[in-house]
Design a protein around this motif. Structure first.
Motif, short mmCIF file in Angstrom:
data_model
loop_
_atom_site.label_atom_id
_atom_site.label_comp_id
_atom_site.label_asym_id
_atom_site.label_seq_id
_atom_site.Cartn_x
_atom_site.Cartn_y
_atom_site.Cartn_z
N THR A 7 14.10 -43.39 -21.09
CA THR A 7 13.60 -42.20 -21.74
C THR A 7 12.39 -42.53 -22.52
OG1 THR A 7 15.90 -41.54 -22.04
CG2 THR A 7 14.37 -40.29 -23.22
N ALA A 8 12.42 -43.47 -23.22
CA ALA A 8 11.00 -43.80 -23.83
C ALA A 8 9.86 -44.20 -23.02
CB ALA A 8 11.24 -45.11 -24.92
N HIS A 9 9.93 -44.76 -21.73
CA HIS A 9 8.99 -44.94 -20.98
C HIS A 9 8.50 -43.55 -20.31
CE1 HIS A 9 8.23 -49.06 -20.23
NE2 HIS A 9 9.31 -49.41 -20.42
N ARG A 10 9.32 -42.57 -20.13
CA ARG A 10 8.90 -41.29 -19.56
C ARG A 10 8.24 -40.65 -20.53
NH1 ARG A 10 14.27 -41.46 -16.99
NH2 ARG A 10 15.06 -40.04 -18.82
N ALA A 11 8.74 -40.73 -21.87
CA ALA A 11 8.00 -40.07 -22.97
C ALA A 11 6.50 -40.68 -23.14
CB ALA A 11 8.65 -40.21 -24.14
N LEU A 12 6.46 -41.91 -23.14
CA LEU A 12 5.17 -42.69 -23.21
C LEU A 12 4.00 -42.31 -22.00
CD1 LEU A 12 3.23 -44.84 -24.39
CD2 LEU A 12 4.24 -46.32 -23.34
N ASP A 13 4.73 -42.10 -20.96
CA ASP A 13 3.79 -41.38 -19.74
C ASP A 13 3.47 -40.14 -20.02
OD1 ASP A 13 4.03 -43.90 -18.15
OD2 ASP A 13 5.91 -43.08 -17.09
N TYR A 14 4.13 -39.38 -20.57
CA TYR A 14 3.59 -37.89 -20.81
C TYR A 14 2.65 -37.81 -21.80
CZ TYR A 14 3.94 -32.96 -22.45
OH TYR A 14 3.72 -31.75 -22.87
N VAL A 15 2.98 -38.84 -23.05
CA VAL A 15 1.78 -38.97 -24.11
C VAL A 15 0.64 -39.30 -23.63
CG1 VAL A 15 1.33 -40.27 -26.41
CG2 VAL A 15 3.59 -39.19 -25.91
N SER A 303 12.23 -32.99 -17.35
CA SER A 303 11.99 -33.55 -16.26
C SER A 303 10.58 -34.36 -16.40
CB SER A 303 12.27 -32.99 -15.02
OG SER A 303 11.26 -31.74 -15.01
N ASP A 304 9.66 -33.66 -16.97
CA ASP A 304 8.15 -34.41 -16.99
C ASP A 304 8.13 -35.41 -18.21
OD1 ASP A 304 8.30 -32.70 -19.26
OD2 ASP A 304 6.46 -31.47 -19.16
N GLY A 305 9.00 -35.58 -19.02
CA GLY A 305 9.17 -36.53 -19.88
C GLY A 305 8.80 -36.07 -21.54
N ALA A 332 9.68 -38.22 -30.44
CA ALA A 332 11.09 -38.58 -30.04
C ALA A 332 10.81 -40.03 -29.28
CB ALA A 332 11.38 -37.59 -28.83
N MET A 333 9.51 -40.18 -28.79
CA MET A 333 9.36 -41.52 -28.09
C MET A 333 9.40 -42.72 -29.25
SD MET A 333 5.82 -42.94 -26.66
CE MET A 333 5.01 -42.72 -28.13
#
Length: 344
Positions: A7-15, A303-305, A332-333
């Protein structure tokens, strides 16, 4: 890889994808703290005039506060920061600098404030992008924004940080009035402690009075209602917990009361409040219920993080809330971060 890591990796990608050459995306605004309907900063002046019958007096697009929050959340004292990610945020923040003060908006007529100044310079120091003498000079500048003389108002405490400087030094800006905000005070106190033990009597007086003000704010229970500029009680406890965690000896008298306050506070309904609660609990060493809160947060990720926008701060005069998917996701990340698990 655990669920929280993924979840954190997907959030980082979004950021990463959200940060462009001009920095972090600007917030949206809403008359609804749940952000069921929102509008952009470029629409805000017209919307406020039409809906509230009041012109704020300046445009609200292109704020740099989101970049300042980003620098704070991307800051770590035990690993090397990602310069590629930070560089556009730094440039965005610098566009809002006036001497040693920082503004919420560039060239808007809105003066620099102590919250932006403390958050920006504290984060830059933690990232190794600001020398200690420069931070100390900023702390001296912040002390000039304290309410040095009582004016008979029960709402003003002598020697406690005000939100805005009232010295008329900044050209082309209007006075915003003398007021305190407990989140602002916590952020300013963080910068003060980060600069080291104050040498000047004035700074020591501001440090001691502001610490007493925060203790009184906790004891009064007013924190449950949010503050003038931060509507969520979690935002205050998060800001206070940062100081307590980073400077445990200096803040030892407030750590226990802050932990007790957090224990009586429901986790919150929005993803932003949950993230702030997780961060505050980690900072205060209150681990009960953390896995459940993190799981709730992970399950709410889109789904987009990203996570849905929530009300992080608001205008002082009007019930107009500021937030964005980007800001919620950044919090959240960080809330899902586990030491050594996710590579920046």
């Amino acid at each position: 890889m655990t669920l929280f890591q993924q979840t954190a990796h997907r959030a980082l990608d979004y950021v990463r994808k959200s940060i462009g050459p001009d920095g972090a995306p600007s917030v949206e605004m809403s008359f609804d703290p749940r952000f069921e309907e929102s509008f952009t900063g470029r629409e805000a002046r017209r919307k406020l005039t039409e809906t509230l019958g009041a012109d704020p007096g300046f445009d609200l697009a292109d704020e740099a506060f989101s970049a300042m929050v980003s620098l704070m959340l991307l800051t770590t004292t035990d690993s090397r920061p990602d310069r590629e990610l930070i560089a556009p945020l730094f440039e965005q923040v610098e566009r809002c600098r006036w001497r040693r003060r920082y503004r919420f908006l560039p060239e808007s007529g809105l003066p620099a404030d102590t919250d932006c100044t403390a958050m920006a310079t504290g984060a830059l120091r933690e990232l190794g992008m600001l020398r200690v003498p420069d931070l100390q000079a900023t702390v001296r500048e912040l002390s000039l924004a304290a309410s040095h003389e009582p004016d008979g108002s029960e709402d003003l405490w002598p020697w406690v940080y005000l939100v805005y400087w009232e010295d008329g030094e900044e050209p082309g800006t209007l006075s915003r009035g003398r007021k305190h905000d407990a989140v602002v005070c916590a952020n300013a106190l963080y910068a003060l402690h980060l600069a080291g033990v104050p040498e000047r009597m004035e700074e020591r007086a501001v440090r001691d009075a502001t610490t007493r003000y925060l203790a009184a704010h906790l004891d009064s229970g007013r924190w449950r209602e949010g503050t003038r500029y931060y509507p969520s009680p979690q935002a205050f406890l998060h800001a206070l917990s940062r100081v307590c965690a980073r400077f445990p000896e200096e803040m030892s008298t407030l750590t226990g009361p802050a932990r007790s306050a957090l224990a009586e506070l429901p986790t919150g309904e929005t993803s932003l409040d949950i993230a702030l609660h997780v961060l505050a609990a980690d900072n205060l060493g209150a681990q009960e219920g953390q896995d459940e809160r993190r799981l709730s947060l992970a399950e709410a990720q889109d789904s987009d993080g990203s996570w849905a926008a929530g009300a992080y701060y608001r205008m002082g005069r009007f019930q107009v809330y500021f937030g964005s998917r980007y800001l919620t996701t950044a919090f959240a990340m960080r809330a899902l971060w586990r030491s050594g698990e996710v590579s920046r």
